[in-house]
Design an enzyme around this catalytic site. Sequence first.
Site, mmCIF file in Angstrom:
data_model
loop_
_atom_site.group_PDB
_atom_site.id
_atom_site.type_symbol
_atom_site.label_atom_id
_atom_site.label_comp_id
_atom_site.label_asym_id
_atom_site.label_seq_id
_atom_site.Cartn_x
_atom_site.Cartn_y
_atom_site.Cartn_z
ATOM 1 N N ASP A 310 67.888 1.935 -15.477
ATOM 2 C CA ASP A 310 67.041 1.443 -16.566
ATOM 3 C C ASP A 310 67.261 -0.046 -16.792
ATOM 4 O OD1 ASP A 310 65.773 3.896 -17.252
ATOM 5 O OD2 ASP A 310 67.606 4.536 -18.253
ATOM 6 N N TYR A 311 68.483 -0.487 -16.652
ATOM 7 C CA TYR A 311 68.774 -1.915 -16.853
ATOM 8 C C TYR A 311 68.003 -2.759 -15.834
ATOM 9 C CZ TYR A 311 71.244 -6.305 -17.528
ATOM 10 O OH TYR A 311 71.533 -7.627 -17.786
#
Length: 403
Positions: A310-311
């Site tokens: 997600d980062y």
Amino acid sequence: MTSLSQWIEDKNQDEWWIFIKRLSANDTGLTGGNGVGIYVPKAVVAKALPSISSTCCLNPDCSLTARITSHGLPEQTLRGIYYNNRHFEGSGSRNEHRLTRWNTDFRNSPAQDPENTGALAIFAFHVPHLGRDSDFLDIWICKGLEEEEFVESKIGEVIPGSSLFERGDRLFAGFAAGLDKEPSHVAIPPVWEDRFPTGEEIIAYLPTVFRFGKTMPDDLIIERRDNEYKLFRQIEELHILHRVQQGFSSVDEFMQAANSVSNRRKSRSGRSLEIHLEHLFRQFGLEQFSSQCRTEGNKRPDFIFPSCADYHDPAYPEENLRMLAVKTTCKDRWRQVLNEAKRVEQIHLFTLQEGVSPHQFAEMKDENVKLVVPKPLHTKYPDEVRGQLMTLNDFIVEAKDIR
């Protein structure tokens, strides 16, 4: 660094008894509690100032010539006192030893400077005759991260709230153990008698031999860490105690054993707190996280939420990303985490440090650093800071709500 190195070398002798701790907010006067001066454990007083270790009279004390060499200060006269009114009916409930009168001979002692809360301090008592009071106390309060890392490279990590005490020639060889935690006496896997287990193995084994009475993560992180250290001490003694008791046939053999003990302790302390947090995250339903995720360049923050993927997904909302850095002590170390994850605006920093000064806390806020501190330690912070701390449970709840 040369002056600190030489100072330690001078204390590496059998007439010096070394007491090492991190200065708490109570030590430096930051919390404004009843305690005055530096708290000294009973075991240290029994060896260094035995004349005051008595309940024959109320609050016995003695004078002690001292010098804070680290800051180039002149000699001064301190007061060693045993506040023992608990033993006298109707007098009070105190039962503690302290070194006081730091600001009597001159003002602004670094031992009573709130900005030194969390600093590593070494108290070297000269005891030429066992059974008599020390005739001199030489003190080094580390002035920055470089000095602290130099000391801990020799003796291992000094955890907030714990302390080391041993004769100089033993302590600086890396053999000193914590004053406040005795080794456990539990059944251990037979294979550990021949092979020292990893930190992950020790921590995973804890629930099989210890019954944890706490039910919230803030209390459990402290209880689990305490029991892990006791178990580590038990395993360490199994592997090394007989060698120490038998003695060594050469300096090289001694140094080899000392380096082995020191390196193992450093290896344990480096990852222990993060492993405990991983276990507690999962225990309390926080499953979505990545540890040691590579963010930008070679940066590897301790934890990214909800995940490393997600980062690195440009479409994932930045306001939903969280980063948790983990530092046993945050004084002089908190700035190390500022640029570990550029997409995360507010950095959460988990620490076991017992207090920070309002000035240092304001600096952290200015850099968008939010302190996460186990709730039982909140009382060790000054009033104006305490209400702005985040508990571990609060952080877990917030991170679980991320979508």
